[in-house]
Design a protein around this motif. Sequence first.
Motif, mmCIF file in Angstrom:
data_model
loop_
_atom_site.group_PDB
_atom_site.id
_atom_site.type_symbol
_atom_site.label_atom_id
_atom_site.label_comp_id
_atom_site.label_asym_id
_atom_site.label_seq_id
_atom_site.Cartn_x
_atom_site.Cartn_y
_atom_site.Cartn_z
ATOM 1 N N VAL A 178 53.546 39.873 50.204
ATOM 2 C CA VAL A 178 54.443 40.331 49.250
ATOM 3 C C VAL A 178 54.302 40.699 47.966
ATOM 4 C CG1 VAL A 178 57.175 41.897 48.933
ATOM 5 C CG2 VAL A 178 56.278 39.866 51.028
ATOM 6 N N GLN A 179 52.930 40.703 47.288
ATOM 7 C CA GLN A 179 52.598 40.818 45.615
ATOM 8 C C GLN A 179 52.863 39.603 45.495
ATOM 9 O OE1 GLN A 179 52.460 43.906 44.178
ATOM 10 N NE2 GLN A 179 53.696 43.594 42.753
ATOM 11 N N GLY B 146 52.815 43.206 39.850
ATOM 12 C CA GLY B 146 51.998 41.441 39.663
ATOM 13 C C GLY B 146 51.957 41.456 37.913
ATOM 14 N N SER B 147 51.163 41.509 37.202
ATOM 15 C CA SER B 147 51.232 41.476 35.886
ATOM 16 C C SER B 147 52.351 41.454 34.906
ATOM 17 C CB SER B 147 50.034 42.410 34.935
ATOM 18 O OG SER B 147 50.372 43.743 35.376
ATOM 19 N N ARG C 65 46.645 49.034 42.020
ATOM 20 C CA ARG C 65 46.618 48.357 43.038
ATOM 21 C C ARG C 65 45.450 48.534 44.343
ATOM 22 N NH1 ARG C 65 51.804 51.717 45.755
ATOM 23 N NH2 ARG C 65 51.780 49.883 47.432
ATOM 24 N N ALA C 66 44.948 49.513 44.705
ATOM 25 C CA ALA C 66 43.503 50.078 45.152
ATOM 26 C C ALA C 66 42.706 48.789 44.036
ATOM 27 C CB ALA C 66 43.082 51.170 45.149
ATOM 28 N N GLY C 67 42.742 49.320 43.167
ATOM 29 C CA GLY C 67 41.629 47.155 43.156
ATOM 30 C C GLY C 67 41.571 46.287 43.624
ATOM 31 N N LEU D 32 38.992 42.682 28.335
ATOM 32 C CA LEU D 32 39.308 44.119 29.083
ATOM 33 C C LEU D 32 40.486 44.062 29.966
ATOM 34 C CD1 LEU D 32 35.096 44.609 29.903
ATOM 35 C CD2 LEU D 32 36.855 46.433 28.578
ATOM 36 N N ASP D 33 40.959 44.873 30.386
ATOM 37 C CA ASP D 33 41.806 45.485 31.222
ATOM 38 C C ASP D 33 41.055 46.483 32.260
ATOM 39 O OD1 ASP D 33 44.050 44.337 31.679
ATOM 40 O OD2 ASP D 33 45.476 45.489 30.054
ATOM 41 N N ALA D 34 41.996 46.665 33.699
ATOM 42 C CA ALA D 34 41.540 47.064 34.675
ATOM 43 C C ALA D 34 41.416 48.864 33.714
ATOM 44 C CB ALA D 34 42.524 47.201 35.728
#
Length: 366
Positions: A40-41, A168-169, A226-228, A315-317
């Motif tokens: 869970v996360q 999460g972040s 999320r997919a990443g 960099l972020d996503a």
Amino acid sequence: MTDYKNPGLTLISSEVSPGAIRWRSPSNIALVKYWGKHGVQLPRNPSVSFTLDGAATDTTLSYKARELAGEGVEVELYLDGELNKGFTERTKLFLEKLLPVYPFLKQLSLKIKTSNSFPHSAGIASSASGMSALALCLVSLEEELFEPLKERSEFNKKASYLARLGSGSACRSVYGGAAVWGALTALEGSSDEFAVPVSESLHTVFQDYHDDILLISKSEKSVSSRAGHGLMEGNPYATARYAQATRRTDEMLSVLRQGNVERFGEILESEALTLHALMMSSHPPYILIRPNTLTVIEKIHQYRADTGLPLYFTLDAGPNLHLLYPHSIAAEVKKFIREQLLYFCEDKMYLADRVGKGPERLEVSE
Ligand code: 2P0
């Protein structure tokens, strides 16, 4: 395991007077990246971030007793004054996940008004600041309807825990300065379930560090975070990556204490490139950086070679670059950005930000 489940937190509806709570929470930029999760996360590795100052979400949570009891949560979310169906649905699912912790949420009718300080179209994710602001509103709501939590640190820990369940972040945005999310042997009190503040051990050079965000492209990402995260489960480099991130979070904490801006920058840039290398080595592979991202990276490397100044990127996503540097070189760096980098940004835009003091509770305005 932290267990916030509390079936006793229910209300006598006739005793609830309507009210509203407002928090402003900043976004954060990961120095060592969270990329990969389970359960869970829960993160596959620890991460550490700077909390920003200007890039923030301002959220007002209004509540009143619900007229008709129902199973789910009754909520409407307004983004910049307009009812947003997508965010309403996402928020409803999030609040329903929290029912074991806050069973009283289904006895209320909730209205959330939210806005971001950065333009919608800027291509900057608002989930960290948004979920952090909402989680802070919820813990304040608990205090208003029941009893105050004993300590400020308990308040923050619970807000961070709830924010994590939303994104999460977001759990790192609850604190000013810098925060660590994920259990680290060397950091007492650290946990996979919530972030902890590390701002007290931040060297002065980092306390007002700059983070200028260059908007290389504002287009929607082709693969969501999320997919990443999900694709990390099949990534052949995953195990080595999680071990590396653990070592680097440890080292980054020493660097942040010592004020070593060069070593800081080396880890920072390697983390950014590693994150994107993980995307390129996922199955199926994908690329989120753009040609202009690489052009600007080369220009930053050249600038460093020419001037010796400690200007580094992360960099972020996504394709946008965060430029991190100490306040003492701000005038030179801003000139460099204006004269040599803005040309490569969409609409010639950048957002000037820096390390900030964390979320703030604000007066509710009508
Ligand atoms: C981070 N990012 O540490 C990493 C590095 C982006 C790049 O966490 O699925 O929106 O909501 O837990 O937090 C972005 O992913 O993902 C992210 P969820 P999140 O900041």
